[in-house]
Scaffold this active site. Sequence first.
Site, PDB file in Angstrom:
ATOM      1  N   TYR A 104      52.956  25.026  15.749  1.00  0.00           N
ATOM      2  CA  TYR A 104      52.534  26.568  16.415  1.00  0.00           C
ATOM      3  C   TYR A 104      51.168  26.621  15.895  1.00  0.00           C
ATOM      4  O   TYR A 104      50.293  26.992  16.584  1.00  0.00           O
ATOM      5  CB  TYR A 104      53.391  27.697  15.740  1.00  0.00           C
ATOM      6  CG  TYR A 104      54.752  27.867  16.093  1.00  0.00           C
ATOM      7  CD1 TYR A 104      55.020  28.140  17.665  1.00  0.00           C
ATOM      8  CD2 TYR A 104      55.974  26.958  15.687  1.00  0.00           C
ATOM      9  CE1 TYR A 104      56.285  28.414  18.064  1.00  0.00           C
ATOM     10  CE2 TYR A 104      57.106  26.912  16.243  1.00  0.00           C
ATOM     11  CZ  TYR A 104      57.357  27.608  17.427  1.00  0.00           C
ATOM     12  OH  TYR A 104      58.321  27.459  18.072  1.00  0.00           O
ATOM     13  N   ASN A 127      57.198  32.944  26.991  1.00  0.00           N
ATOM     14  CA  ASN A 127      56.767  32.082  28.152  1.00  0.00           C
ATOM     15  C   ASN A 127      57.728  32.358  29.339  1.00  0.00           C
ATOM     16  O   ASN A 127      58.915  31.854  29.150  1.00  0.00           O
ATOM     17  CB  ASN A 127      56.931  30.596  27.600  1.00  0.00           C
ATOM     18  CG  ASN A 127      56.603  29.584  28.822  1.00  0.00           C
ATOM     19  OD1 ASN A 127      56.080  30.049  29.963  1.00  0.00           O
ATOM     20  ND2 ASN A 127      56.712  28.357  28.367  1.00  0.00           N
ATOM     21  N   CYS A 135      56.947  24.955  26.603  1.00  0.00           N
ATOM     22  CA  CYS A 135      57.109  25.409  25.140  1.00  0.00           C
ATOM     23  C   CYS A 135      57.932  24.627  24.510  1.00  0.00           C
ATOM     24  O   CYS A 135      58.005  24.747  23.204  1.00  0.00           O
ATOM     25  CB  CYS A 135      57.304  26.842  25.442  1.00  0.00           C
ATOM     26  SG  CYS A 135      58.862  27.372  26.166  1.00  0.00           S
ATOM     27  N   HIS A 136      58.849  23.794  24.910  1.00  0.00           N
ATOM     28  CA  HIS A 136      59.982  22.911  24.106  1.00  0.00           C
ATOM     29  C   HIS A 136      59.088  21.824  23.479  1.00  0.00           C
ATOM     30  O   HIS A 136      59.756  21.347  22.536  1.00  0.00           O
ATOM     31  CB  HIS A 136      60.968  22.379  25.014  1.00  0.00           C
ATOM     32  CG  HIS A 136      60.408  21.444  26.217  1.00  0.00           C
ATOM     33  ND1 HIS A 136      59.849  21.756  27.347  1.00  0.00           N
ATOM     34  CD2 HIS A 136      60.219  20.055  26.137  1.00  0.00           C
ATOM     35  CE1 HIS A 136      59.401  20.953  28.135  1.00  0.00           C
ATOM     36  NE2 HIS A 136      59.569  19.803  27.422  1.00  0.00           N
ATOM     37  N   GLU A 162      62.219  13.137  27.283  1.00  0.00           N
ATOM     38  CA  GLU A 162      60.871  12.953  27.587  1.00  0.00           C
ATOM     39  C   GLU A 162      60.463  11.704  26.561  1.00  0.00           C
ATOM     40  O   GLU A 162      59.494  11.113  26.745  1.00  0.00           O
ATOM     41  CB  GLU A 162      59.964  14.209  27.203  1.00  0.00           C
ATOM     42  CG  GLU A 162      60.027  15.235  28.179  1.00  0.00           C
ATOM     43  CD  GLU A 162      58.990  16.359  28.027  1.00  0.00           C
ATOM     44  OE1 GLU A 162      58.029  16.315  26.973  1.00  0.00           O
ATOM     45  OE2 GLU A 162      58.988  17.334  28.515  1.00  0.00           O
TER      46      GLU A 162
END
Length: 169
Positions: A104, A127, A135-136, A162
């Site tokens: 963040y 979001n 945002c993950h 991912e």
Amino acid sequence: MIKKPQLHIEKYESPVGTLLIGASDSSLVLCLWEEVKIPIAITRNFEIVSESSEITRETCRQLDEYFHGNRKTFDIPISLIGTEFQKAVWRELTRISFGSIISYKEIATRIGRPEAVRAVGRAIGANPVVIVIPCHRVCSANKTLTGYSGGLSAKATLLRHENGGDISR
């Protein structure tokens, strides 16, 4: 009375939960977990209709590609509905590379507001276009997973996916 533009809503069954995909005639406006309330800024500006559109179908197609490991970025036109600060945060989220995580604080620094870490966290939590605006990929300064509107399990699964992990449907 002025007629509001329509927001076409379609459900998408992802491997990590049901998403509501919402689009105007020209762009994606919403991709939220089904359990999350649609932001009032969106419901105030659109008439919600339960029917798919070209944009919702294309979003679902690109999400399928993402979940099957064939897509790392999305190329859907998006309309961001929020404050200027929120939009700045959300635009910065789109710059996080597939499979990466940042803090963040890093987001706050990147948007030129290093003291606004908590406000960045609130903007990320608001979001309205999850996964497409990733945002993950944001975590705490010590790299632990923190809050996610879809739940920490979904966040962990998306990050594992991912990085080459299985995301069975």
